[in-house]
Design a protein around this motif. Structure first.
Motif, PDB file in Angstrom:
ATOM      1  N   CYS A  40       0.868  -1.172   0.000  1.00  0.00           N
ATOM      2  CA  CYS A  40       0.000   0.000   0.000  1.00  0.00           C
ATOM      3  C   CYS A  40       0.902   1.218   0.000  1.00  0.00           C
ATOM      4  N   VAL A  41       0.852   1.959  -1.086  1.00  0.00           N
ATOM      5  CA  VAL A  41       1.649   3.169  -1.213  1.00  0.00           C
ATOM      6  C   VAL A  41       0.710   4.363  -1.101  1.00  0.00           C
ATOM      7  N   ILE A  53       2.891  -7.584   9.254  1.00  0.00           N
ATOM      8  CA  ILE A  53       2.703  -6.220   8.769  1.00  0.00           C
ATOM      9  C   ILE A  53       3.967  -5.419   9.028  1.00  0.00           C
ATOM     10  N   SER A  54       4.293  -4.532   8.099  1.00  0.00           N
ATOM     11  CA  SER A  54       5.451  -3.668   8.286  1.00  0.00           C
ATOM     12  C   SER A  54       5.165  -2.323   7.610  1.00  0.00           C
ATOM     13  N   ARG A  55       5.865  -1.294   8.070  1.00  0.00           N
ATOM     14  CA  ARG A  55       5.694   0.018   7.476  1.00  0.00           C
ATOM     15  C   ARG A  55       7.049   0.588   7.085  1.00  0.00           C
ATOM     16  N   ASP A  56       7.064   1.352   6.037  1.00  0.00           N
ATOM     17  CA  ASP A  56       8.279   1.976   5.533  1.00  0.00           C
ATOM     18  C   ASP A  56       7.969   3.454   5.356  1.00  0.00           C
ATOM     19  N   ASN A  57       8.228   4.224   6.400  1.00  0.00           N
ATOM     20  CA  ASN A  57       7.877   5.644   6.360  1.00  0.00           C
ATOM     21  C   ASN A  57       8.679   6.393   5.294  1.00  0.00           C
ATOM     22  N   ALA A  58       9.895   5.985   5.072  1.00  0.00           N
ATOM     23  CA  ALA A  58      10.727   6.678   4.081  1.00  0.00           C
ATOM     24  C   ALA A  58      10.147   6.573   2.677  1.00  0.00           C
ATOM     25  N   ASN A  59       9.453   5.469   2.426  1.00  0.00           N
ATOM     26  CA  ASN A  59       8.866   5.251   1.102  1.00  0.00           C
ATOM     27  C   ASN A  59       7.343   5.331   1.103  1.00  0.00           C
ATOM     28  N   ALA A  75       4.890   3.696   2.651  1.00  0.00           N
ATOM     29  CA  ALA A  75       4.281   2.422   2.297  1.00  0.00           C
ATOM     30  C   ALA A  75       4.041   1.568   3.535  1.00  0.00           C
ATOM     31  N   VAL A  76       3.087   0.680   3.408  1.00  0.00           N
ATOM     32  CA  VAL A  76       2.836  -0.336   4.422  1.00  0.00           C
ATOM     33  C   VAL A  76       2.598  -1.649   3.677  1.00  0.00           C
ATOM     34  N   TYR A  77       3.085  -2.734   4.259  1.00  0.00           N
ATOM     35  CA  TYR A  77       3.056  -4.021   3.594  1.00  0.00           C
ATOM     36  C   TYR A  77       2.372  -5.072   4.466  1.00  0.00           C
ATOM     37  N   LEU A  78       1.899  -6.111   3.807  1.00  0.00           N
ATOM     38  CA  LEU A  78       1.369  -7.265   4.521  1.00  0.00           C
ATOM     39  C   LEU A  78       1.906  -8.517   3.830  1.00  0.00           C
ATOM     40  N   GLN A  79       2.803  -9.192   4.515  1.00  0.00           N
ATOM     41  CA  GLN A  79       3.325 -10.466   4.023  1.00  0.00           C
ATOM     42  C   GLN A  79       2.406 -11.568   4.528  1.00  0.00           C
TER      43      GLN A  79
END
Length: 119
Positions: free
Chosen positions: A22-23, A69-75, A77-81
């Motif tokens: 999710c961007v 779940i993880s989040r990447d504030n620099a990009n 985005a949030v992910y769900l593996q």
């Protein structure tokens, strides 16, 4: 709302894996918790996984040990593996950003991405 775009859904066999992304395009999201929800046909939308601004995570019992779940504030985005997928995981998955501000709660939702797990 045009701010969140999900991707990564699809058709997978039981036992397989998918990674949802999710961007988002928001100028200020530093105070926002993030989460993934899902909604199966005829059912309500339920929280699957959440991650706070500090990185604390929580999961629905049905996905514990299988989803991350993880989040990447620099990009932005949030992910769900999603691993060891089951047919019961079939649903439309939605990304959500949430916070409380002076004017009240603020929520952003993506358009959803379909995940179908075949047996």
């Amino acid at each position: 709302q045009g701010h969140l775009v999900e991707s990564g859904g699809g058709l997978v066999q039981a036992g397989g894996s998918l990674r949802l992304s999710c961007v988002f395009s928001l100028s200020d999201f530093s105070d926002m918790d993030m989460g993934w929800y899902r909604q199966a046909p005829g059912k309500q939308r339920d929280l699957v996984a959440g991650i706070t601004t500090r990185g604390s995570t929580s999961y629905a019992d049905s996905v514990k040990g299988r989803f991350t779940i993880s989040r990447d504030n620099a990009n932005s985005a949030v992910y769900l593996q999603m691993n060891s997928l089951k047919p019961d995981d079939t649903a439309v998955y939605y990304c959500n950003l949430h916070t409380m501000r002076v004017g009240g709660p603020v929520d952003y939702w993506g358009q959803g991405t379909q995940v179908t797990v075949s047996s």
